[in-house]
Write an enzyme that holds these catalytic residues in place. Structure first.
Site, mmCIF file in Angstrom:
data_model
loop_
_atom_site.group_PDB
_atom_site.id
_atom_site.type_symbol
_atom_site.label_atom_id
_atom_site.label_comp_id
_atom_site.label_asym_id
_atom_site.label_seq_id
_atom_site.Cartn_x
_atom_site.Cartn_y
_atom_site.Cartn_z
ATOM 1 N N ASN A 136 0.855 -1.184 0.000
ATOM 2 C CA ASN A 136 0.000 0.000 0.000
ATOM 3 C C ASN A 136 0.888 1.230 0.000
ATOM 4 O O ASN A 136 2.002 1.201 0.522
ATOM 5 C CB ASN A 136 -0.884 0.008 1.255
ATOM 6 C CG ASN A 136 -1.819 1.219 1.285
ATOM 7 O OD1 ASN A 136 -2.386 1.599 0.253
ATOM 8 N ND2 ASN A 136 -1.967 1.836 2.440
ATOM 9 N N HIS A 183 0.956 5.185 1.278
ATOM 10 C CA HIS A 183 0.262 6.044 2.237
ATOM 11 C C HIS A 183 0.929 7.419 2.247
ATOM 12 O O HIS A 183 2.160 7.501 2.309
ATOM 13 C CB HIS A 183 0.320 5.409 3.631
ATOM 14 C CG HIS A 183 -0.500 6.149 4.635
ATOM 15 N ND1 HIS A 183 -1.873 6.027 4.708
ATOM 16 C CD2 HIS A 183 -0.150 7.053 5.577
ATOM 17 C CE1 HIS A 183 -2.332 6.813 5.672
ATOM 18 N NE2 HIS A 183 -1.308 7.447 6.214
ATOM 19 N N ASP A 209 -2.915 0.313 7.556
ATOM 20 C CA ASP A 209 -1.631 1.054 7.570
ATOM 21 C C ASP A 209 -0.633 0.519 8.593
ATOM 22 O O ASP A 209 0.147 1.287 9.170
ATOM 23 C CB ASP A 209 -1.884 2.554 7.853
ATOM 24 C CG ASP A 209 -2.816 3.182 6.846
ATOM 25 O OD1 ASP A 209 -2.750 2.813 5.666
ATOM 26 O OD2 ASP A 209 -3.621 4.042 7.238
HETATM 27 C C1 GRF Z 1 -2.672 8.769 -2.541
HETATM 28 O O1 GRF Z 1 -2.345 9.929 -1.825
HETATM 29 C C2 GRF Z 1 -2.245 7.546 -1.770
HETATM 30 O O2 GRF Z 1 -1.138 7.736 -0.988
HETATM 31 C C3 GRF Z 1 -3.424 7.289 -0.886
HETATM 32 O O3 GRF Z 1 -4.553 7.658 -1.645
HETATM 33 C C4 GRF Z 1 -4.178 8.595 -2.664
HETATM 34 C C5 GRF Z 1 -4.589 8.003 -3.961
HETATM 35 O O4 GRF Z 1 -4.447 8.865 -5.031
HETATM 36 N N1 GRF Z 1 -3.429 5.938 -0.391
HETATM 37 P P1 GRF Z 1 -4.629 8.317 -6.505
HETATM 38 O O5 GRF Z 1 -6.013 7.704 -6.605
HETATM 39 O O6 GRF Z 1 -3.552 7.315 -6.769
HETATM 40 O O7 GRF Z 1 -4.507 9.527 -7.395
#
Ligand code: GRF
Length: 205
Positions: free
Chosen positions: A112, A114, A155
């Site tokens: 993931n 984050h 997370d």
């Molecule tokens: C990103 O900031 C990621 O870190 C978080 O959700 C957001 C997703 O953005 N988990 P995108 O859909 O990839 O533009």
């Protein structure tokens, strides 16, 4: 473009999918030696589904509530992944907790991304602008990106890589989000590539 034995990856999204795009671009640039074979979305209206369609990547809208039990939902999703011979899963803005069975089956093969320096600013409800608002409200001088393995808790899994960015005194949450997102796009494909290539020391705690 892809070698026969490129790792088969599913990307899970709930929204814009700019990280999905970064992963797609990474495969094209040769940074990521994988084939994205499936995009799973928790929302039918996620823009990332359009990005997938443009690249002829199969998509699946997964709504756990449509199934009689969480177990049935998990099985349906696992079936879909098996159908596409998925080996690795990259969560990219996916806002739902994964079915327990899936975490078990793909243990240490789910990552993931984050938008903060975990373990700070993680956990249920800590996503999107909530993260950046909290960082600014606390007066932190830096924030960043974490890519981590996924386990049963939001997370929580082992952090594989982090990149730091400064928080500027007059940053709005949007300013900070944009600075962090830029780093996300650079980082994600590289970390997934290292995971696939077995470059991380992963123990089963
Ligand atoms: C990103 O900031 C990621 O870190 C978080 O959700 C957001 C997703 O953005 N988990 P995108 O859909 O990839 O533009």
């Amino acid at each position: 473009m892809f070698s026969e034995n490129a790792a088969r990856v599913a990307v899970f999204i709930s929204g814009s999918g700019s990280n999905l795009q970064a992963l797609i671009d990474g495969t094209k640039a040769g940074i990521l030696s994988a084939k994205i074979v499936l995009v799973v979305s928790s929302r039918r209206d996620a823009y990332g589904l359009e990005r997938a369609a443009k690249e002829n990547i199969d998509t699946f809208v997964f709504k756990a509530k449509k199934y009689a039990t969480p177990e049935e939902a998990g099985e349906a999703l696992l079936d879909k992944l098996a159908e596409h011979k998925v080996e690795y899963i990259a969560l990219a803005g996916y806002l739902k907790l994964l079915p327990a069975e899936l975490v078990k089956t793909y243990r240490n093969r789910i990552v993931n991304i984050h938008p903060a320096l975990l373990p700070k600013y993680g956990g249920k409800g800590m996503y999107g602008h909530f993260v950046h608002e909290a960082v600014i409200a606390n007066g932190d001088k830096e924030s960043g990106v974490s890519v981590h393995l996924v386990d049963e808790i939001y997370d929580h899994g082992k952090v594989l890589e982090q990149v730091r960015v400064p928080v500027m005194p007059d940053d709005s949450p949007d300013d900070l989000a944009a600075r962090v997102l830029k780093q996300e796009h650079k980082l994600y494909a590289r970390v997934l590539e290292k995971l696939i290539k077995g470059k991380y020391h992963i123990t089963n705690e």
